[in-house]
Design a protein around this motif. Structure first.
Motif, PDB file in Angstrom:
ATOM      1  N   PHE A 142       0.827  -1.189  -0.122  1.00  0.00           N
ATOM      2  CA  PHE A 142       0.066   0.066  -0.109  1.00  0.00           C
ATOM      3  C   PHE A 142       0.872   1.239   0.055  1.00  0.00           C
ATOM      4  N   PRO A 143       0.506   2.331  -0.757  1.00  0.00           N
ATOM      5  CA  PRO A 143       1.431   3.325  -0.886  1.00  0.00           C
ATOM      6  C   PRO A 143       1.470   4.143   0.442  1.00  0.00           C
TER       7      PRO A 143
ATOM      8  N   PHE B 134       0.729   7.427   2.325  1.00  0.00           N
ATOM      9  CA  PHE B 134      -0.052   8.623   2.210  1.00  0.00           C
ATOM     10  C   PHE B 134       0.702   9.912   2.722  1.00  0.00           C
TER      11      PHE B 134
ATOM     12  N   ILE C 295       2.062  12.360   0.405  1.00  0.00           N
ATOM     13  CA  ILE C 295       1.226  13.085  -0.622  1.00  0.00           C
ATOM     14  C   ILE C 295       0.891  14.449   0.005  1.00  0.00           C
TER      15      ILE C 295
ATOM     16  N   VAL D 123      -9.233  18.583  -3.030  1.00  0.00           N
ATOM     17  CA  VAL D 123      -9.113  16.991  -2.706  1.00  0.00           C
ATOM     18  C   VAL D 123      -8.710  16.263  -3.703  1.00  0.00           C
TER      19      VAL D 123
ATOM     20  N   THR E   7      -5.345  15.237  -5.417  1.00  0.00           N
ATOM     21  CA  THR E   7      -4.382  14.231  -4.820  1.00  0.00           C
ATOM     22  C   THR E   7      -4.574  12.883  -5.549  1.00  0.00           C
ATOM     23  N   CYS E   8      -5.849  12.592  -6.021  1.00  0.00           N
ATOM     24  CA  CYS E   8      -6.032  11.270  -6.690  1.00  0.00           C
ATOM     25  C   CYS E   8      -5.216  10.918  -7.765  1.00  0.00           C
TER      26      CYS E   8
ATOM     27  N   CYS F 105      -1.845   9.038  -7.403  1.00  0.00           N
ATOM     28  CA  CYS F 105      -1.721   7.508  -7.667  1.00  0.00           C
ATOM     29  C   CYS F 105      -2.267   6.863  -8.640  1.00  0.00           C
TER      30      CYS F 105
ATOM     31  N   GLU G 125     -11.304   5.373 -12.014  1.00  0.00           N
ATOM     32  CA  GLU G 125     -11.067   5.231 -10.585  1.00  0.00           C
ATOM     33  C   GLU G 125     -11.346   6.501  -9.699  1.00  0.00           C
ATOM     34  N   ILE G 126     -11.292   7.547 -10.302  1.00  0.00           N
ATOM     35  CA  ILE G 126     -11.209   9.059  -9.673  1.00  0.00           C
ATOM     36  C   ILE G 126     -12.572   9.455  -9.479  1.00  0.00           C
TER      37      ILE G 126
ATOM     38  N   ALA H  24     -15.192   7.197  -9.675  1.00  0.00           N
ATOM     39  CA  ALA H  24     -15.986   6.464  -8.809  1.00  0.00           C
ATOM     40  C   ALA H  24     -16.281   6.917  -7.315  1.00  0.00           C
ATOM     41  N   ILE H  25     -15.569   8.037  -7.054  1.00  0.00           N
ATOM     42  CA  ILE H  25     -15.548   8.697  -5.697  1.00  0.00           C
ATOM     43  C   ILE H  25     -15.775  10.049  -5.924  1.00  0.00           C
ATOM     44  N   THR H  26     -14.883  10.743  -6.478  1.00  0.00           N
ATOM     45  CA  THR H  26     -15.214  12.363  -6.781  1.00  0.00           C
ATOM     46  C   THR H  26     -15.542  12.446  -8.062  1.00  0.00           C
TER      47      THR H  26
ATOM     48  N   CYS I  90     -14.334   7.631   0.342  1.00  0.00           N
ATOM     49  CA  CYS I  90     -12.742   7.992   0.437  1.00  0.00           C
ATOM     50  C   CYS I  90     -12.257   7.302   1.546  1.00  0.00           C
TER      51      CYS I  90
ATOM     52  N   VAL J 258     -11.957   3.608   1.892  1.00  0.00           N
ATOM     53  CA  VAL J 258     -11.112   2.706   0.962  1.00  0.00           C
ATOM     54  C   VAL J 258      -9.706   3.133   1.285  1.00  0.00           C
ATOM     55  N   HIS J 259      -9.347   4.486   1.744  1.00  0.00           N
ATOM     56  CA  HIS J 259      -7.904   4.825   1.831  1.00  0.00           C
ATOM     57  C   HIS J 259      -7.373   5.126   3.255  1.00  0.00           C
TER      58      HIS J 259
END
Ligand code: HEC
Ligand code: HEC
Ligand code: HEC
Length: 283
Positions: free
Chosen positions: A151-152, A154, A157, A210, A213-214, A217, A223-224, A226-228, A267, A270-271
């Motif tokens: 996992f990256p 954070f 970031i 916010v 940031t997506c 990664c 993917e972006i 899907a949430i925002t 978010c 998930v993160h």
């Protein structure tokens, strides 16, 4: 019939012991420890080959290979897989010296002997015993290793705060974002329109930031989104419009907020959880 019974019995035994948590042993506790230093050689950025993980797959496949071949009554093949398992087990023990006590070569040898003996009961017993050594290590280390190495980070970031025009860590930025939101809620309940406008606009700008940031990664737009995605953008636009109108409708402002905060929760689910675990393990 007999064979079918055997395969279901042996697979449930194997799954139970190779598995991550045997309920009776962890008693509702989960302790996560920083993985040992020597493991890092087998993960990026040191290696892209995931040698340790790959041995795990080899052992798991070999375990199942033995089981399948015994069911096919092919003891010769079963023995080949058992040898492969033993060899990989011994090799893996050398890879991470800090973990050598998790390995039990006597049990691994017994397992091989059981397959050599062609005695099904002995194989079941020996595989259960060997499987327990796998399960013990998984219980203590698997989750921590997955988060630590897969996992990256954070903490790396950075976000440019659109209100203060300074770059800061995501964690710090999140505090500012929340404070804008809390201030908005405080002044909403005090019916202070001017302050609602001021903090509301700050909140909108920070909530938009916010999204920057997506892409640090994620490379795929879906993917972006899907949430925002659109719903988030539209809710923020609507809030901004309400705040900029001549007579601000405070009830409308209140009603639109949950459409934005649902995104925070999604978010975070998930993160945030892995991000927090990883930061704790890195200390
Ligand atoms: C990338 C998706 C993402 C979105 C969207 C997001 N957050 Fe976060 N948030 C995080 C991550 C990751 C952390 C943990 C950062 C860290 O500790 O390094 C965090 C941390 C926080 C924290 C600190 C929690 C703590 O206990 O340390 C708060 C408060 C917070 N976010 C509020 C919000 C609010 C309010 C929103 C929505 C307006 C929001 N966040 C939207 C990812 C997100
Ligand atoms: C000394 C510790 C240790 C022992 C012993 C051990 N494992 Fe593992 N195993 C791990 C760790 C750590 C992971 C997580 C690695 C990762 O996800 O990168 C793992 C992951 C796995 C996985 C999941 C792989 C994946 O893709 O998520 C399987 C399957 C597995 N091990 C099989 C076995 C079998 C079978 C044995 C016994 C014959 C065994 N392991 C013994 C530490 C161990
Ligand atoms: C520090 C890196 C990082 C940042 C920043 C980040 N993500 Fe992620 N995100 C991940 C990782 C890692 C996963 C787990 C899945 C994976 O490995 O690809 C994930 C999973 C997801 C998933 C679910 C699985 C998928 O790939 O569809 C979504 C949706 C998502 N992120 C959206 C976002 C959005 C939206 C933002 C910004 C608000 C964001 N992420 C910011 C690293 C990040």
């Amino acid at each position: 019939m007999k064979k079918i019974f055997f395969i279901s019995l042996i697979s449930s035994l194997l799954f139970a012991h190779e598995g991550h948590f045997s309920k009776d042993e962890n008693n509702g506790k989960l302790i996560l420890k920083k993985p040992p230093e020597s493991l890092k050689k087998y993960y990026p950025p040191h290696s892209e080959k995931f040698e340790f993980l790959s041995n795990m797959h080899t052992m798991s496949t070999a375990f199942y290979g033995v089981q399948l071949n015994i069911n096919d009554d092919n003891w010769e093949r079963a023995l080949e897989w058992a040898k492969k398992l033993l060899e990989t087990y011994k090799e893996t023990a050398k890879m991470v010296p800090e973990w050598k006590d998790y390995f039990d070569f006597q049990k691994a040898d017994n397992y091989l002997k059981a397959v050599e003996s062609r005695n099904v009961d002995m194989v079941i017993k020996a595989s259960q015993e060997l499987g327990k050594t796998c399960a013990k290590c998984h219980q203590d280390n698997e989750i921590a290793v997955k988060i630590y190495y897969r996992f990256p980070n954070f903490e790396k970031i950075k976000v440019e705060d659109p209100i203060e025009f300074t770059e800061m860590k995501l964690e710090e930025f999140m505090k500012k974002l929340t404070n804008s939101m809390k201030a908005l809620n405080v002044y909403l309940s005090q019916n202070n329109t001017e302050k609602v406008q001021e903090h509301g606009i700050n909140f909108v700008e920070r909530a938009r930031a916010v999204k920057e940031t997506c892409s640090k990664c994620h490379t795929r737009e879906q993917e972006i989104e899907a949430i925002t995605g659109k719903d988030y953008d539209q809710a923020l636009n609507k809030l901004e419009e309400l705040l900029n109108s001549d007579s601000v409708d405070l009830t409308e402002v209140k009603n639109i907020l949950p459409k934005i905060t649902v995104t925070c929760y999604t978010c975070h689910n998930v993160h945030l959880i892995p991000a927090k675990i990883k930061s704790a393990l890195m200390k």
